[in-house]
Write a protein that holds these residues in place. Sequence first.
Motif, PDB file in Angstrom:
ATOM      1  N   SER A  59       0.833  -1.201   0.000  1.00  0.00           N
ATOM      2  CA  SER A  59       0.000   0.000   0.000  1.00  0.00           C
ATOM      3  C   SER A  59       0.870   1.255   0.000  1.00  0.00           C
ATOM      4  O   SER A  59       1.751   1.406   0.855  1.00  0.00           O
TER       5      SER A  59
ATOM      6  N   GLY B 135      -6.711   3.933   4.380  1.00  0.00           N
ATOM      7  CA  GLY B 135      -7.619   3.999   3.248  1.00  0.00           C
ATOM      8  C   GLY B 135      -8.408   2.709   3.099  1.00  0.00           C
ATOM      9  O   GLY B 135      -8.214   1.739   3.832  1.00  0.00           O
ATOM     10  N   THR B 136      -9.284   2.714   2.124  1.00  0.00           N
ATOM     11  CA  THR B 136     -10.095   1.538   1.811  1.00  0.00           C
ATOM     12  C   THR B 136      -9.718   1.031   0.431  1.00  0.00           C
ATOM     13  O   THR B 136      -9.738   1.788  -0.551  1.00  0.00           O
TER      14      THR B 136
ATOM     15  N   ASN C 221     -10.597  -0.592  -2.729  1.00  0.00           N
ATOM     16  CA  ASN C 221     -11.821  -0.898  -3.470  1.00  0.00           C
ATOM     17  C   ASN C 221     -11.632  -2.028  -4.468  1.00  0.00           C
ATOM     18  O   ASN C 221     -12.502  -2.896  -4.614  1.00  0.00           O
TER      19      ASN C 221
ATOM     20  N   ASN D 293      -3.816  -7.698   2.723  1.00  0.00           N
ATOM     21  CA  ASN D 293      -4.933  -6.823   3.052  1.00  0.00           C
ATOM     22  C   ASN D 293      -5.827  -6.655   1.841  1.00  0.00           C
ATOM     23  O   ASN D 293      -5.367  -6.299   0.755  1.00  0.00           O
TER      24      ASN D 293
ATOM     25  N   SER E  32      -9.023  -4.965   2.300  1.00  0.00           N
ATOM     26  CA  SER E  32     -10.093  -4.005   2.611  1.00  0.00           C
ATOM     27  C   SER E  32      -9.543  -2.746   3.273  1.00  0.00           C
ATOM     28  O   SER E  32      -9.130  -1.814   2.581  1.00  0.00           O
ATOM     29  N   GLU E  33      -9.508  -2.713   4.611  1.00  0.00           N
ATOM     30  CA  GLU E  33      -9.131  -1.502   5.335  1.00  0.00           C
ATOM     31  C   GLU E  33      -7.623  -1.456   5.570  1.00  0.00           C
ATOM     32  O   GLU E  33      -7.070  -2.275   6.308  1.00  0.00           O
TER      33      GLU E  33
ATOM     34  N   ARG F  69      -4.312   0.001   7.146  1.00  0.00           N
ATOM     35  CA  ARG F  69      -4.068   0.673   8.422  1.00  0.00           C
ATOM     36  C   ARG F  69      -2.646   1.195   8.591  1.00  0.00           C
ATOM     37  O   ARG F  69      -2.357   1.865   9.571  1.00  0.00           O
TER      38      ARG F  69
ATOM     39  N   ILE G  76      -7.706   2.772  -4.405  1.00  0.00           N
ATOM     40  CA  ILE G  76      -7.802   2.960  -2.958  1.00  0.00           C
ATOM     41  C   ILE G  76      -8.408   4.319  -2.663  1.00  0.00           C
ATOM     42  O   ILE G  76      -8.002   5.331  -3.237  1.00  0.00           O
ATOM     43  N   ASP G  77      -9.395   4.337  -1.792  1.00  0.00           N
ATOM     44  CA  ASP G  77      -9.890   5.600  -1.246  1.00  0.00           C
ATOM     45  C   ASP G  77      -9.021   5.962  -0.053  1.00  0.00           C
ATOM     46  O   ASP G  77      -9.221   5.455   1.056  1.00  0.00           O
TER      47      ASP G  77
ATOM     48  N   SER H  45      -7.271   8.284   2.886  1.00  0.00           N
ATOM     49  CA  SER H  45      -7.708   9.329   3.812  1.00  0.00           C
ATOM     50  C   SER H  45      -6.500  10.123   4.279  1.00  0.00           C
ATOM     51  O   SER H  45      -5.400   9.591   4.385  1.00  0.00           O
TER      52      SER H  45
ATOM     53  N   ASN I 268      -1.485   4.561  12.957  1.00  0.00           N
ATOM     54  CA  ASN I 268      -1.439   4.131  11.555  1.00  0.00           C
ATOM     55  C   ASN I 268       0.012   3.962  11.097  1.00  0.00           C
ATOM     56  O   ASN I 268       0.472   4.592  10.152  1.00  0.00           O
TER      57      ASN I 268
END
Length: 775
Positions: free
Chosen positions: A42, A47-48, A50, A103, A105-106, A108, A136-137, A139, A358
């Motif tokens: 990542s 983030g999420t 998708n 991973n 999904s979420e 971290r 990825i959404d 944040s 995080n």
Amino acid sequence: MNDQTIPAPEGRLEDIRFVSGCGKFTADLVPDDALHAVFLRSPFAIGTLNHLDCSDAKKAPGVVAVLTASDATEDGIANMIWTGGPVRDDGGVTVDSPRPLLNGSEIRHLGEPLAMVIATSKQAAADAVELIALDIDASDTLALSVNDMLDGPLVWPGTTDNIASLHRLGDRVAVDAALAVSAHVSHFEFNISKITACAMEMRNSIGFIDENGKTCIITSGQSPFALHGEIAQLFSISPDEVRVITPDVGGSFGMKGTLYREDALVIWAARRLKQPVFWTADRGESFLSDEHARAVSGTSSLGLDVDGNFTALWVDAHIDTGAYLSRRSKGLLNNMGGVAGQYKTPSIATQMSFFFTNTMQTSPYRGFGRPEATYVIERLIDQAARETGRDPLALREQNLIPAEAMPYQTALTFNYDSGNFPKIVSTAAKNADYVGFAKRRKKSEARGLLRGIGIANPIEVAGGPLKQLRKDVARITVRPDGQIVISPGLMSVGQGHETALARMASKRLGVDLKNIIYQQGDTDLLPSGKGSGGSAATVIGGSAVHVALNEFIASGKSVAAGVFGCNADAIRFESGLFHHAWDESKAPMDWSEIASHSNTAGGLSVLGEFLPPDVTYPNGCHICEVEIDPATGRVSFADYVVVEDVGTVLNQDLVEGQMHGGIAQGIGQALGEILCYDPTGQLITGSFMDYQMPIAADLPNFRVSTIAVPTKINPLGAKGVGEAGTVGSLAATMNAVVNAMASVGVTNFEMPATPHRVWQALNAAKSCNKMPIGE
């Protein structure tokens, strides 16, 4: 009490192998038919995920498979074995935080593995990773700092805060009462930086299925039997179906003490593809994927009565555990007793709050919790000395536990079995010419330099974990050709155990060193083993070898008695030969003859084990002297003196080598090492261009000596040495730096003492005080 040093020839047996390029590390053992794995990680800290489009990667040249979280879930291994065990002594809400292999999904933390590409070469796999389309959404709201931990966004939904686990030890009521009536209370805010181990050999693993159908891994690790159990549990297979091999290891320091996601993934891939799979990290990937360490901040208070006697100690520690809690994150729990130090403080209490952030999870690094605990009390004592106008050495000596008080139950957990703290400290002060420091400071000032002296009296728990004592085992075998094979449950990852144990066996068995074979790091050799960690290898593993050697000789006597037709008590063992004590006409038997008459395939073999009744407490005194150039902020060392009680010293060279390495790692953190993130969670110290590793020119000539107070906890009398250097050097170095800076008004300064940060602090004080510095 006498110095207890067992003379031993100089030199490490394994060094010739290493310096001549004949070592066998994991990367030297990659099969010709092995596939190569590379991970898509990542690029965001939160983030999420998708969608992953792997279609182009799967069609790339040389690619055999592209595996994602959905594949792992289908095979029933979505998550690593979770060992977090959260507790909230404050009654707060806990949450499970399982770590996914991949991973899906979420996200971290930065660098979480999202997909594994397996190809016929590492380059082909790396090229294919670039073809994966990532949606990825991300944040920009995340928890990175202490303030974020307390009040920021939740790393794990379902909690009311970011506290993963909270533990309280000691009598807080008694501490508060004692502090309230103390003549003076010193307060210290500490911030022990987040760092990483930076092992010379980066993590790597080969997963494969052997000819017997066993699930196997060759990996650079320190605890093969721990990995063995984790693998069996993760893949729901019998332990008999698992084999772990750890060959030569280029550094570990606690960081390599567990099964990582990448290890599990290459095993899974090998089982799935029926072909060996190899993965190795580069340095940049190591910064992202190796578990991080330290990262402890908080507040502390030390009370003194009118005469300078310690009355009470309170410590409120905030530990950055990263995105996933595990038992490896909570090492401070077993080691916080170290804040009691070598002092007779009557009341101590502490609260330890482990926070989610995080970032990569934190875990053991040389000393793990011990340097942190020592740092708090030793920095506090220096501060109390400054505030009350007392000499820091005299204040310490006044409060030391006397030798005649042993065994001594501290006010927080630890019960010291032995030690002579006053003698250790007074010897170190004499060796460092502590009384002559004022003259040396004046000479430095005449050259425009600041000079400081720092003391730390570390004590650590070793041979544990505390309250979780486990045995270690060792097998001794004599082959028909007379060669002796030592197979210990401990793991040498640079400490020199191969030398120490071979010499121990040579002396005890009367066998030349060239006829002794040392084998380690293979779970097929023994039923169990502790590996390396917690300064326990010699204390427990070495004691297991000692026990095995005694039992081995006893078994040899039984074999000889059978041949001679007498009772075993009629056999005398001397210089490698078994004699009939009462019949000199019978020719003595050597070890090859014992093996031949043992009626056992492969020769006579004995398995010994040792379970300690308690832990041990190595202790010492570090006195560090530095000079600071105010014009540049550069810290240089004038002297570094150590006196240690590590119990019986089996090999002085190995003890000093361990001390040198440990001290260097503490100095490295004090002066420069730190993992830094930008506000979006990007690691900005992710290479040696930015992460300041110490080099030889940064370090002083260490003057190390030992005074042994042997423990009765184990038959060797050894207390352990692997972590002692780091436990003391972090505090001693920072105390010396602050002592130098305090001479011009800077008393609040925390690590790292980089030239720029030191220069900034000195110039800020110069501006505020309108006083010349170094002029």
